[in-house]
Design a protein around this motif. Structure first.
Motif, PDB file in Angstrom:
ATOM      1  N   GLU A  16       0.432  -0.930   0.198  1.00  0.00           N
ATOM      2  CA  GLU A  16      -0.221   0.109   0.005  1.00  0.00           C
ATOM      3  C   GLU A  16       1.250   0.988  -0.305  1.00  0.00           C
ATOM      4  OE1 GLU A  16      -3.666   1.739   2.884  1.00  0.00           O
ATOM      5  OE2 GLU A  16      -3.019   0.061   2.726  1.00  0.00           O
ATOM      6  N   ILE A  17       2.081   1.358   0.803  1.00  0.00           N
ATOM      7  CA  ILE A  17       2.900   2.313   0.653  1.00  0.00           C
ATOM      8  C   ILE A  17       3.464   2.668  -0.542  1.00  0.00           C
ATOM      9  CG2 ILE A  17       5.301   2.886   1.733  1.00  0.00           C
ATOM     10  CD1 ILE A  17       4.353   2.106   4.575  1.00  0.00           C
ATOM     11  N   ARG A  18       3.731   1.126  -1.499  1.00  0.00           N
ATOM     12  CA  ARG A  18       4.470   1.548  -2.634  1.00  0.00           C
ATOM     13  C   ARG A  18       3.207   1.935  -3.216  1.00  0.00           C
ATOM     14  NH1 ARG A  18       7.138  -3.425  -1.184  1.00  0.00           N
ATOM     15  NH2 ARG A  18       5.098  -4.590  -1.796  1.00  0.00           N
ATOM     16  N   GLN A  19       2.266   1.712  -3.554  1.00  0.00           N
ATOM     17  CA  GLN A  19       1.579   2.588  -4.266  1.00  0.00           C
ATOM     18  C   GLN A  19       0.907   3.902  -4.074  1.00  0.00           C
ATOM     19  OE1 GLN A  19      -0.523   1.197  -7.078  1.00  0.00           O
ATOM     20  NE2 GLN A  19      -1.593   2.738  -7.345  1.00  0.00           N
ATOM     21  N   THR A  20       0.937   4.267  -2.754  1.00  0.00           N
ATOM     22  CA  THR A  20       0.770   5.471  -2.665  1.00  0.00           C
ATOM     23  C   THR A  20       2.332   6.354  -2.861  1.00  0.00           C
ATOM     24  OG1 THR A  20      -0.480   4.559  -0.441  1.00  0.00           O
ATOM     25  CG2 THR A  20       0.441   7.003  -0.952  1.00  0.00           C
ATOM     26  N   ARG A  21       3.241   5.736  -2.840  1.00  0.00           N
ATOM     27  CA  ARG A  21       4.286   6.699  -3.445  1.00  0.00           C
ATOM     28  C   ARG A  21       4.279   6.929  -4.628  1.00  0.00           C
ATOM     29  NH1 ARG A  21       9.270   3.935   0.175  1.00  0.00           N
ATOM     30  NH2 ARG A  21       8.758   5.093   2.105  1.00  0.00           N
ATOM     31  N   ALA A  22       3.949   5.392  -5.492  1.00  0.00           N
ATOM     32  CA  ALA A  22       4.172   6.188  -6.953  1.00  0.00           C
ATOM     33  C   ALA A  22       2.879   7.172  -7.139  1.00  0.00           C
ATOM     34  CB  ALA A  22       3.482   4.121  -7.287  1.00  0.00           C
ATOM     35  N   GLU A  23       1.447   7.169  -6.920  1.00  0.00           N
ATOM     36  CA  GLU A  23       0.913   7.939  -6.853  1.00  0.00           C
ATOM     37  C   GLU A  23       1.189   9.119  -6.691  1.00  0.00           C
ATOM     38  OE1 GLU A  23      -2.926   6.373  -4.573  1.00  0.00           O
ATOM     39  OE2 GLU A  23      -3.079   4.885  -6.212  1.00  0.00           O
ATOM     40  N   LEU A  24       1.433   9.562  -4.969  1.00  0.00           N
ATOM     41  CA  LEU A  24       2.020  10.909  -5.167  1.00  0.00           C
ATOM     42  C   LEU A  24       3.399  11.179  -6.187  1.00  0.00           C
ATOM     43  CD1 LEU A  24       1.999  12.812  -2.931  1.00  0.00           C
ATOM     44  CD2 LEU A  24       3.871  12.054  -2.129  1.00  0.00           C
ATOM     45  N   GLY A  25       3.734  10.476  -6.738  1.00  0.00           N
ATOM     46  CA  GLY A  25       4.829  10.981  -7.898  1.00  0.00           C
ATOM     47  C   GLY A  25       4.126  11.394  -8.686  1.00  0.00           C
ATOM     48  N   GLU A  26       3.094  10.294  -9.706  1.00  0.00           N
ATOM     49  CA  GLU A  26       2.684  10.917 -10.465  1.00  0.00           C
ATOM     50  C   GLU A  26       1.881  12.909 -10.590  1.00  0.00           C
ATOM     51  OE1 GLU A  26      -0.222   7.915 -11.836  1.00  0.00           O
ATOM     52  OE2 GLU A  26       1.540   6.252 -11.729  1.00  0.00           O
ATOM     53  N   THR A  27       1.306  12.685  -9.274  1.00  0.00           N
ATOM     54  CA  THR A  27       0.530  14.495  -8.777  1.00  0.00           C
ATOM     55  C   THR A  27       1.758  15.054  -8.782  1.00  0.00           C
ATOM     56  OG1 THR A  27      -1.049  12.661  -7.491  1.00  0.00           O
ATOM     57  CG2 THR A  27      -0.687  15.077  -7.373  1.00  0.00           C
ATOM     58  N   VAL A  28       2.808  14.725  -7.616  1.00  0.00           N
ATOM     59  CA  VAL A  28       3.791  15.631  -8.671  1.00  0.00           C
ATOM     60  C   VAL A  28       3.942  16.138  -9.525  1.00  0.00           C
ATOM     61  CG1 VAL A  28       6.363  16.246  -7.430  1.00  0.00           C
ATOM     62  CG2 VAL A  28       4.417  15.627  -5.973  1.00  0.00           C
ATOM     63  N   GLN A  29       4.296  15.203 -10.434  1.00  0.00           N
ATOM     64  CA  GLN A  29       4.383  15.378 -11.978  1.00  0.00           C
ATOM     65  C   GLN A  29       3.532  15.969 -13.054  1.00  0.00           C
ATOM     66  OE1 GLN A  29       6.063  11.525 -13.573  1.00  0.00           O
ATOM     67  NE2 GLN A  29       7.381  11.648 -12.787  1.00  0.00           N
ATOM     68  N   ALA A  30       2.512  16.064 -12.417  1.00  0.00           N
ATOM     69  CA  ALA A  30       1.194  16.742 -12.951  1.00  0.00           C
ATOM     70  C   ALA A  30       1.488  17.794 -12.408  1.00  0.00           C
ATOM     71  CB  ALA A  30       0.629  15.923 -12.640  1.00  0.00           C
ATOM     72  N   LEU A  31       1.445  18.433 -10.685  1.00  0.00           N
ATOM     73  CA  LEU A  31       1.384  19.979 -10.542  1.00  0.00           C
ATOM     74  C   LEU A  31       3.074  20.316 -10.927  1.00  0.00           C
ATOM     75  CD1 LEU A  31       0.479  18.835  -6.464  1.00  0.00           C
ATOM     76  CD2 LEU A  31      -0.544  19.760  -8.696  1.00  0.00           C
ATOM     77  N   ALA A  32       3.641  19.804 -10.950  1.00  0.00           N
ATOM     78  CA  ALA A  32       5.008  20.332 -11.817  1.00  0.00           C
ATOM     79  C   ALA A  32       4.840  20.901 -12.878  1.00  0.00           C
ATOM     80  CB  ALA A  32       5.993  19.450 -11.554  1.00  0.00           C
ATOM     81  N   ALA A  33       4.370  20.542 -14.209  1.00  0.00           N
ATOM     82  CA  ALA A  33       4.066  20.183 -15.552  1.00  0.00           C
ATOM     83  C   ALA A  33       3.128  21.716 -15.658  1.00  0.00           C
ATOM     84  CB  ALA A  33       3.351  19.144 -16.265  1.00  0.00           C
ATOM     85  N   LYS A  34       1.720  21.741 -14.288  1.00  0.00           N
ATOM     86  CA  LYS A  34       1.394  23.105 -13.993  1.00  0.00           C
ATOM     87  C   LYS A  34       1.286  23.670 -13.641  1.00  0.00           C
ATOM     88  CE  LYS A  34      -3.647  21.308 -14.091  1.00  0.00           C
ATOM     89  NZ  LYS A  34      -4.753  20.821 -13.967  1.00  0.00           N
ATOM     90  N   ALA A  35       2.534  23.617 -13.297  1.00  0.00           N
ATOM     91  CA  ALA A  35       3.631  25.399 -12.830  1.00  0.00           C
ATOM     92  C   ALA A  35       4.177  25.777 -13.765  1.00  0.00           C
ATOM     93  CB  ALA A  35       3.956  24.623 -11.268  1.00  0.00           C
ATOM     94  N   ASP A  36       4.442  24.847 -14.040  1.00  0.00           N
ATOM     95  CA  ASP A  36       6.239  24.804 -15.824  1.00  0.00           C
ATOM     96  C   ASP A  36       5.247  26.061 -16.865  1.00  0.00           C
ATOM     97  OD1 ASP A  36       7.876  25.967 -17.392  1.00  0.00           O
ATOM     98  OD2 ASP A  36       8.200  23.653 -16.899  1.00  0.00           O
ATOM     99  N   VAL A  37       5.232  27.345 -16.407  1.00  0.00           N
ATOM    100  CA  VAL A  37       4.876  28.407 -16.965  1.00  0.00           C
ATOM    101  C   VAL A  37       5.444  28.489 -18.503  1.00  0.00           C
ATOM    102  CG1 VAL A  37       3.574  30.805 -17.320  1.00  0.00           C
ATOM    103  CG2 VAL A  37       3.339  28.768 -15.110  1.00  0.00           C
ATOM    104  N   LYS A  38       6.043  28.659 -18.225  1.00  0.00           N
ATOM    105  CA  LYS A  38       7.232  29.046 -19.894  1.00  0.00           C
ATOM    106  C   LYS A  38       6.725  27.633 -20.965  1.00  0.00           C
ATOM    107  CE  LYS A  38      12.286  29.912 -20.872  1.00  0.00           C
ATOM    108  NZ  LYS A  38      12.952  29.996 -20.704  1.00  0.00           N
ATOM    109  N   ALA A  39       7.558  26.667 -20.042  1.00  0.00           N
ATOM    110  CA  ALA A  39       6.469  25.286 -21.244  1.00  0.00           C
ATOM    111  C   ALA A  39       5.443  25.685 -21.693  1.00  0.00           C
ATOM    112  CB  ALA A  39       7.264  23.525 -19.866  1.00  0.00           C
ATOM    113  N   ARG A  40       4.536  25.559 -20.937  1.00  0.00           N
ATOM    114  CA  ARG A  40       2.914  25.583 -21.424  1.00  0.00           C
ATOM    115  C   ARG A  40       2.597  26.889 -22.330  1.00  0.00           C
ATOM    116  NH1 ARG A  40      -0.396  26.286 -16.583  1.00  0.00           N
ATOM    117  NH2 ARG A  40      -2.565  25.972 -18.089  1.00  0.00           N
ATOM    118  N   ILE A  41       3.406  28.014 -22.620  1.00  0.00           N
ATOM    119  CA  ILE A  41       3.309  29.210 -23.236  1.00  0.00           C
ATOM    120  C   ILE A  41       3.995  28.261 -24.511  1.00  0.00           C
ATOM    121  CG2 ILE A  41       3.896  31.153 -23.861  1.00  0.00           C
ATOM    122  CD1 ILE A  41       3.311  31.715 -20.931  1.00  0.00           C
ATOM    123  N   LYS A  42       5.303  27.262 -24.545  1.00  0.00           N
ATOM    124  CA  LYS A  42       5.853  27.042 -25.313  1.00  0.00           C
ATOM    125  C   LYS A  42       5.478  25.822 -25.921  1.00  0.00           C
ATOM    126  CE  LYS A  42      10.794  27.449 -24.782  1.00  0.00           C
ATOM    127  NZ  LYS A  42      12.086  27.174 -24.485  1.00  0.00           N
ATOM    128  N   GLY A  43       4.354  25.023 -25.442  1.00  0.00           N
ATOM    129  CA  GLY A  43       3.607  24.150 -26.329  1.00  0.00           C
ATOM    130  C   GLY A  43       1.898  24.882 -27.081  1.00  0.00           C
TER     131      GLY A  43
END
Length: 103
Positions: A16-43
């Motif tokens: 369960e801890i491994r699954q939670t860590r994997a989900e948390l990692g995906e969530t962090v990546q998604a939030l980092a992508a949303k916070a990267d305004v420069k990359a979003r503007i380029k896209g």
């Protein structure tokens, strides 16, 4: 204090801890992508550029087709063009005669 945290199954807890860590990692990546305004503007700029180029290509094709069609009509029916040319010539002569009388 026991190592199983009261569940009775330490391996299930680890899974369960491994699954939670994997989900948390995906969530962090998604939030980092949303916070990267420069990359979003380029896209967004790249998408807009592609749309503009595509529409320009379509417009160019339409204009070429229209010009080709107009040229074909002029070649099949040259009388209107001759009338326009004669009218322009007559107008030029009238303007020159009027100017000649003034001077």
């Amino acid at each position: 204090m026991s190592g199983d945290n009261g569940t009775g199954n330490p391996e299930a807890l680890r899974a369960e801890i491994r699954q939670t860590r994997a989900e948390l990692g995906e969530t962090v990546q998604a939030l980092a992508a949303k916070a990267d305004v420069k990359a979003r503007i380029k896209g967004s700029a790249a998408q807009t550029r592609e749309r503009v180029l595509q529409r320009a290509g379509q417009t160019t094709t339409t204009v070429r087709s229209t010009v080709h069609d107009a040229g074909s009509v002029a070649l099949r029916n040259p009388v209107p063009w001759a009338v326009i040319a004669a009218g322009a010539l007559a107008l030029t002569i009238v303007v020159l005669v009027v100017r000649g009388r003034r001077g």
